[in-house]
Write an enzyme that holds these catalytic residues in place. Structure first.
Site, PDB file in Angstrom:
ATOM      1  N   PRO A  28       0.729  -1.478  -0.139  1.00 62.37           N
ATOM      2  CG  PRO A  28      -0.377  -0.935   2.161  1.00 62.37           C
ATOM      3  CD  PRO A  28       0.795  -1.932   1.519  1.00 62.37           C
ATOM      4  CG  LEU A  29       4.053   1.670  -2.410  1.00 60.86           C
ATOM      5  CD1 LEU A  29       3.348   1.942  -4.253  1.00 60.86           C
ATOM      6  CD2 LEU A  29       5.117   1.822  -1.366  1.00 60.86           C
ATOM      7  N   GLY A 176      -3.549  -1.849  10.835  1.00 61.56           N
ATOM      8  CA  GLY A 176      -3.456  -1.504  13.006  1.00 61.56           C
ATOM      9  C   GLY A 176      -1.967  -0.894  13.096  1.00 61.56           C
ATOM     10  CE1 TYR A 180      -0.305   7.589   9.780  1.00 59.73           C
ATOM     11  CE2 TYR A 180      -0.336   5.575   9.243  1.00 59.73           C
ATOM     12  CZ  TYR A 180       0.372   6.769   8.795  1.00 59.73           C
ATOM     13  OH  TYR A 180       1.409   7.112   8.697  1.00 59.73           O
TER      14      TYR A 180
END
Length: 269
Positions: A28-29, A176, A180
């Site tokens: 994920p970018l 998770g 964040y």
């Protein structure tokens, strides 16, 4: 000379119900190209350029509500326009044989822009981040979430997961990690609560497990992955005993029937 069959990264792998043709995964970018929090048509080209038959892709972070944005111009999955905008992008990835998971995410106190109505970002704590934000300024001090507010955020993750499946994604990865919101509850260098969501390992992990359980119940365990980073201290999110934290989380997911045989993957960093 090594052949394709002798290189582990290029060998097939069965991930839950999904048959991967190789083990190279698009991580994920964050792109910050979703103006108005709606994925744009150019995302179709971006993702299809990175798609191979039987390859796994994880989307950029998709925020679960308008109060969870974190960074500017992130795509969301909380309303109808966002779901509809994702559909042709996901379809294009599938047309090339890709397997596409959506990362769902809440930034918590890591918030680089103004909240709706100028409200403070939310977190497990009211301690502000001391590092600079992406614009070189100071992060706004967060508001400590009340325990009675947490079910609504759990529900935001559940709805985002449901919307991801409606948009055509094959599954979701719950973010998770990396300081964040979920990580802000997990780590004892951030979480200074004295209620049922703070203090002991069990209490600090409660929110994460509630999110995972809600998402699994909504879309099925074979469509859910979880990204955790017990050893990382990104965004001032260290823990005094990361080994114990990581072990407890894995054991707790096992106890809840969410072990590696039922959750599609568990990414520990």
């Amino acid at each position: 000379m090594e052949t394709k069959q002798s290189i582990p990264l290029l060998m097939p792998y069965k991930m839950g119900p999904f048959n991967l043709s190789h083990r190279v995964v698009l991580a994920p970018l964050t792109r910050s190209r979703s103006y108005g929090n709606i994925p744009q048509p150019n995302a179709k080209l971006y993702y299809t350029q990175r798609t191979t038959p039987g390859g796994l892709l994880i989307s950029e972070s998709c925020v679960v509500s308008e109060t969870s944005l974190g960074y500017p111009d992130l795509p969301g999955l909380w309303n109808r326009d966002q779901v509809e905008a994702w559909k042709p992008i996901v379809d294009a990835v599938h047309s090339k044989g890709g397997i596409f998971f959506c990362q769902i995410w809440h930034g918590g106190r890591v918030f680089h822009q103004d909240q709706p109505n100028g409200e403070a970002p939310v977190s497990s704590t009211d301690k502000p981040l001391m590092c600079k934000n992406m614009y070189g300024g100071q992060f706004k001090p967060p508001r400590r979430l009340r325990s009675d507010e947490l079910p609504a955020i759990v529900n935001d993750f559940r709805i985002a997961a449901r919307n991801a499946i409606e948009a055509g994604f094959d599954g979701v990865e719950v973010h998770g990690a990396h300081g964040y919101l979920i990580d802000q509850f997990l780590k004892d260098k951030v979480n200074d609560r004295s209620d049922q969501y703070g203090g002991s390992l069990e209490n600090r992990c409660r929110f994460a497990l509630e999110v995972i359980e809600a998402v699994v119940n909504e879309i099925g365990s074979d469509r859910v992955g979880i990204r955790l980073s017990p050893f990382a201290d990104y965004m001032e999110s260290g823990d005094s005993n990361p080994e114990a934290l990581g072990l407890y989380l894995v054991q707790a997911m096992n106890k809840h029937g969410m072990e590696s045989s039922t959750v599609t993957w568990l990414n520990l960093e």
